[in-house]
Design an enzyme around this catalytic site. Structure first.
Site, PDB file in Angstrom:
ATOM      1  CB  THR A 156      28.637  62.827  62.127  1.00  0.00           C
ATOM      2  OG1 THR A 156      27.414  63.058  62.808  1.00  0.00           O
ATOM      3  CG2 THR A 156      29.070  61.374  62.327  1.00  0.00           C
ATOM      4  CG  HIS A 157      26.899  66.653  60.340  1.00  0.00           C
ATOM      5  ND1 HIS A 157      26.673  66.955  59.015  1.00  0.00           N
ATOM      6  CD2 HIS A 157      26.414  65.385  60.517  1.00  0.00           C
ATOM      7  CE1 HIS A 157      26.066  65.938  58.414  1.00  0.00           C
ATOM      8  NE2 HIS A 157      25.911  64.967  59.303  1.00  0.00           N
ATOM      9  CB  SER A 278      50.611  85.887  72.238  1.00  0.00           C
ATOM     10  OG  SER A 278      50.340  87.265  72.108  1.00  0.00           O
ATOM     11  CE  LYS A 284      45.962  82.766  72.431  1.00  0.00           C
ATOM     12  NZ  LYS A 284      45.870  83.582  71.221  1.00  0.00           N
ATOM     13  CD  GLU A 291      47.519  78.074  64.823  1.00  0.00           C
ATOM     14  OE1 GLU A 291      46.780  79.007  64.534  1.00  0.00           O
ATOM     15  OE2 GLU A 291      48.361  78.143  65.743  1.00  0.00           O
ATOM     16  CD  GLN A 323      66.688  74.993  34.299  1.00  0.00           C
ATOM     17  OE1 GLN A 323      67.552  74.448  33.635  1.00  0.00           O
ATOM     18  NE2 GLN A 323      66.662  76.297  34.491  1.00  0.00           N
TER      19      GLN A 323
HETATM   20  N1  ARG Z   1      69.051  72.139  33.860  1.00  0.00           N
HETATM   21  C1  ARG Z   1      68.314  71.380  32.900  1.00  0.00           C
HETATM   22  C2  ARG Z   1      67.005  70.908  33.528  1.00  0.00           C
HETATM   23  O1  ARG Z   1      66.882  70.988  34.683  1.00  0.00           O
HETATM   24  C3  ARG Z   1      69.109  70.208  32.439  1.00  0.00           C
HETATM   25  C4  ARG Z   1      68.783  69.731  31.069  1.00  0.00           C
HETATM   26  C5  ARG Z   1      69.178  70.728  30.073  1.00  0.00           C
HETATM   27  N2  ARG Z   1      69.018  70.262  28.748  1.00  0.00           N
HETATM   28  C6  ARG Z   1      69.059  71.070  27.684  1.00  0.00           C
HETATM   29  N3  ARG Z   1      68.910  70.538  26.537  1.00  0.00           N
HETATM   30  N4  ARG Z   1      69.253  72.354  27.815  1.00  0.00           N
HETATM   31  O2  ARG Z   1      66.107  70.479  32.859  1.00  0.00           O
END
Ligand code: ARG
Length: 480
Positions: A156-157, A278, A284, A291, A323
């Site tokens: 702990t710690h 390394s 190393k 990591e 999108q």
């Molecule tokens: N490429 C668009 C997206 O990933 C698809 C939907 C597009 N719809 C629109 N009304 N322009 O969201």
């Protein structure tokens, strides 16, 4: 430049910079099979509802199959000018079967189509991630069995606290991964709902059968509210939150592996095949994989915040902002999958330096707590016992010796009721066994057995979902 599918009301071609800025095809092509799958089911529904003829459906089904075959053979090129995966596929379908391709988008919008694609894609990914989580748990369970009797300091710690069994340490990570797996199985319930049929935002004048599409695609149900169907990205946020937690677990494990493989600890040795060297220091051997896993956790947290921020001010229903949901999602899936996958062999090949672990238990007064509890059994209140043992430890620190090096007479100067029995109390094996409950190893065994049972339940869930996915994809001639 090819004409846009929506070019009707426009008097000018799209500026080249807008085409680039607007396009999502460079990343949403990841969902190519899901886009095709959704179209297969949609066309079948249109025919079933009498919106297209059976012959037209047949042409659409065959055309779509040809495209998926070409995708698998690497014979297609996506175009930025077609914006996204949905319009690229429609363009290809037109090239392959002619004008009948234009019927496919009846009673559908890209708004419900893109939502559908993500639902289909993510549920498949969830199954594959649960599988990786299960494999990683099995690896840790094997290690727990193998290292059942190995004793090391518990911390702990980051200060030595009390001795523990290494098995329990590995099983703690199994417990975390089991919560992760259960969480994903719960999220699946909300991912496995069909938004298709919501169209742009409020359905269509055609009498469609949204349930039929959902059934064809193996969904558990549909989004009843069409506005919600096209606007909802909660299921992505849930997945990202769950991924962030899993990466946090892996990052904690990474931190321990890095510490434990340092010369200061020397508790474990990572296999050469999972370390790197390394460029300047010939001696190393660096734990780059843990990591990186620790480092990559940051981008997954970032993805979660990207989505939360994306959605927070967004009015209903679809906005193009949405999108921006895909790249963080795809990046998270890749990061999580890669990290889980590499940890399976990395853990399976690590060597436990049990002698060093055991030796570390001898230094640091790890038996002080059981000694205090022994004094309570001799009649002291716990506060008095704590004070007495604290003084004994300070005395030993000054003398540079261990508690068990004191003679009985020396000990009795601190608390007269101490008897010869104290020798047994102070032995490290007793310290581990006496901790928590009478027989600690049996607790470890019970934990192990329950974890194994849970993995079996997860495997049964996996088998059912894998079966469902294979059935859905093969029904439309797609490889899963
Ligand atoms: N490429 C668009 C997206 O990933 C698809 C939907 C597009 N719809 C629109 N009304 N322009 O969201």
């Amino acid at each position: 430049m090819s004409a846009k599918l929506w070019a009707g009301r426009f008097s000018k071609p799209t500026d080249a910079s807008v085409e680039q800025y607007n396009a999502s095809i460079t990343f949403d092509n990841t969902m190519v099979y899901e886009d095709i799958l959704g179209s297969h089911a949609h066309a079948a529904m249109l025919a079933k509802c009498g919106i297209i003829t059976a012959a037209e459906n047949e042409q659409l089904q065959q055309g779509l199959q040809q495209i998926s075959k070409k995708v698998t053979e690497g014979k297609i090129t996506f175009q930025i000018a077609d914006e996204d995966i949905h319009m690229n596929i429609e363009r290809m379908l037109h090239e392959s079967i002619g004008d009948v391709a234009g019927k496919l988008h009846t009673a559908r919008s890209r708004n419900d189509q893109v939502a559908l694609d993500i639902h289909l894609y993510l549920r498949k990914q969830i199954v594959e991630i649960v599988e990786l989580l299960t494999q990683l748990q099995n690896t840790l369970l094997t290690m727990a069995k193998e290292h059942r009797h190995v004793i090391l300091p518990g911390y702990t710690h980051l200060q030595r606290a009390q001795p523990i069994y290494l098995a329990q340490h590995w099983l703690a990570y199994v417990a975390m991964l089991q919560r992760d797996s259960t969480r994903l199985q719960e999220i699946w319930l909300r991912v496995n709902q069909s938004p298709l049929g919501a169209c742009a935002l409020t359905g269509t004048t055609f009498t469609t059968d949204r349930h039929y599409v959902a059934e064809q695609l193996g969904f558990d149900g549909i989004y009843l509210n069409t506005l919600d169907a096209v606007s909802d990205r909660d299921f992505i946020i849930e997945f990202l939150a769950s991924s962030a937690i899993t990466m946090m677990h892996l990052s904690r494990l990474s931190e321990e592996l890095i510490l434990w493989s340092s010369q200061e600890f020397n508790f474990i040795t990572l296999d050469d095949a999972f370390c790197t060297g390394s460029s300047i220091m010939p001696q190393k051997k660096n734990p780059d994989v843990p990591e990186l896993a620790r480092g990559k956790t940051g981008r997954v947290y970032g993805a979660l915040f990207t989505l939360l921020t994306l959605l927070k001010g967004l009015p209903l229903a679809y906005n193009k902002d949405l999108q921006e949901d895909k790249e963080p999602l795809f990046d998270t899936i890749k990061t999580l999958r890669d990290t889980l996958a590499i940890y399976i062999p990395l853990l399976a090949t690590l060597k436990v330096n049990s002698a060093n672990m055991r030796a570390a238990v001898n230094d640091g007064y790890l038996n002080a707590t059981v000694l205090a509890e022994y004094l309570v059994r001799c009649g002291a209140t716990f506060r008095v016992a704590h004070e007495v043992v604290g003084k004994m430890v300070a005395h030993c620190v000054a003398k540079k010796c261990r508690l068990e090096d004191l003679s009985l007479t020396e000990m009795q100067k601190f608390y007269p009721a101490i008897s010869e029995e104290v020798r047994q109390v102070l032995s490290i094996e007793n310290t581990v066994a006496a901790c928590d409950v009478k027989n600690h190893l049996s607790v470890v065994d019970t934990d192990l057995a329950q974890r194994e049972q849970q993995v079996q339940k997860d495997e049964a869930w996996l088998a059912a979902k894998q079966g469902l996915l294979v059935a859905v994809y093969t029904k439309f001639g797609l490889a899963k």
